[in-house]
Design an enzyme around this catalytic site. Structure first.
Site, mmCIF file in Angstrom:
data_model
loop_
_atom_site.group_PDB
_atom_site.id
_atom_site.type_symbol
_atom_site.label_atom_id
_atom_site.label_comp_id
_atom_site.label_asym_id
_atom_site.label_seq_id
_atom_site.Cartn_x
_atom_site.Cartn_y
_atom_site.Cartn_z
ATOM 1 N N HIS A 120 -65.411 57.229 92.871
ATOM 2 C CA HIS A 120 -66.801 56.500 92.459
ATOM 3 C C HIS A 120 -66.507 55.041 92.728
ATOM 4 C CE1 HIS A 120 -66.809 60.119 89.427
ATOM 5 N NE2 HIS A 120 -68.136 59.964 90.431
ATOM 6 N N SER A 126 -64.288 64.288 89.106
ATOM 7 C CA SER A 126 -64.310 64.369 87.412
ATOM 8 C C SER A 126 -63.648 65.673 87.045
ATOM 9 C CB SER A 126 -65.673 64.163 87.243
ATOM 10 O OG SER A 126 -66.094 62.981 87.727
ATOM 11 N N LEU A 131 -66.035 58.343 85.307
ATOM 12 C CA LEU A 131 -65.615 57.610 86.800
ATOM 13 C C LEU A 131 -64.384 57.610 87.148
ATOM 14 C CD1 LEU A 131 -68.088 54.780 86.190
ATOM 15 C CD2 LEU A 131 -68.594 56.891 87.394
ATOM 16 N N GLY A 165 -70.754 60.267 85.863
ATOM 17 C CA GLY A 165 -69.954 59.533 85.104
ATOM 18 C C GLY A 165 -68.581 60.182 85.231
ATOM 19 N N GLN A 170 -74.146 68.202 99.886
ATOM 20 C CA GLN A 170 -74.985 67.454 99.144
ATOM 21 C C GLN A 170 -75.423 66.235 100.037
ATOM 22 O OE1 GLN A 170 -74.583 66.302 94.779
ATOM 23 N NE2 GLN A 170 -73.683 64.515 95.748
#
Ligand code: PAF
Length: 282
Positions: free
Chosen positions: A37, A188, A33, A31, A155
């Protein structure tokens, strides 16, 4: 756009699309965003009939409770943003209990050492938490393609390994880093910076550019020293690590070899906010 909270409801809904031969793209997020994203969502909308976006701040990947509590949460705004993009989006916002089936813990994975360096060394348990939630989400959504940003390059490599190890039938699509006007990688966490620091934070990207400009003419050690010096002379940012690694194995290197791709990685604190970035060197 539909918003679904329950993973069984989501699976049932997606089953219908799959029966109709519709392709599913998946963009997992936590989230808050931003344009980064949205570029992943745009890629998925281009490639697939339906795009599932998940918003879930995953507790098991945080090694620091304050960081988890301070992670920005802007669900109303996120819903508006996604709804303005396309009607072909399903937003999945599970609760912790629902996605973890009540057992909110990480599994333990081995990824050939990919998980041991850099973020893995400085954030204990982080990648076990990431892999656990990504595996749960991929098994729930069963997408044809899943989209991950290269900002979290380590990641991304770990998720590719996870998918190979578990033989999950999904294609992982890497997407380029999205940057703010002067180069700060979009995150974010940038929302937590003061305006003044955010304006100066292109310093991080510039330090990677400096490293790249020396790559091939200076030794790895000299490059590392010059980046360290930059941070020692700037009190706004504290360097946690700077590494040059083989892009595939993520092993930090001492010497450059031919026919190998290298990447520089950095983690920096700015006003208590931890920021990471990376740049391909060749
Ligand atoms: O990159 C992220 O936002 C998270 O690590 C992810 C992949 C959504 C898992 O929680």
């Amino acid at each position: 756009m539909q918003v679904i909270q329950d993973k069984n409801v989501l699976s049932a809904q997606l089953k219908k699309y799959k029966e109709d031969q519709q392709t599913i793209g998946f963009v997992p997020t936590m989230g808050a965003l931003h344009e980064g994203h949205l570029s992943l969502v745009a890629e998925s909308l281009k490639d697939n009939d339906i795009t599932v976006v998940s918003i879930f701040v995953n507790p098991t990947q945080f090694d620091n409770l304050t960081d988890l509590e301070k992670y920005p949460r802007t669900l109303e705004k996120d819903i508006e943003l996604l709804a303005s993009l396309s009607a072909d989006i399903i937003l999945f916002t599970p609760t912790r209990e629902n996605i973890y089936d009540g057992d909110i813990t990480s599994k333990t994975y081995e990824f050939n050492g990919l998980e041991k360096v850099m973020e893995g060394a400085f954030r204990s348990g982080h990648f076990n938490g990431v892999a656990t939630i990504v595996e749960l989400l991929l098994r729930t959504v069963e997408p044809n393609k899943a989209y991950f940003g290269e900002k979290d390059f380590q990641q991304l490599q770990i998720i590719k390994k996870l998918v190979a190890l578990k033989e999950l039938p999904v294609k992982i699509i890497p997407c380029p880093i999205s940057r703010e006007l002067h180069g700060l990688a979009r995150s974010s966490r940038n929302e937590r910076l003061t305006k003044a620091t955010r304006e100066k934070a292109n310093f991080i990207y510039n330090s990677l550019i400096t490293a790249k400009s020396k790559f091939g003419t200076k030794s790895v050690q000299e490059i590392k020293e010059s980046v360290t010096n930059l941070y020692e002379n700037n009190s706004d940012f504290t360097l946690e690590y700077f590494e040059i690694t083989d892009e595939d194995t993520l092993t930090p290197i001492k010497k450059i070899q031919e026919n190998t791709k290298y990447r520089a990685f950095i983690a920096v604190y700015a006003e208590e906010v931890r920021l990471i970035d990376n740049l391909a060197l060749n």
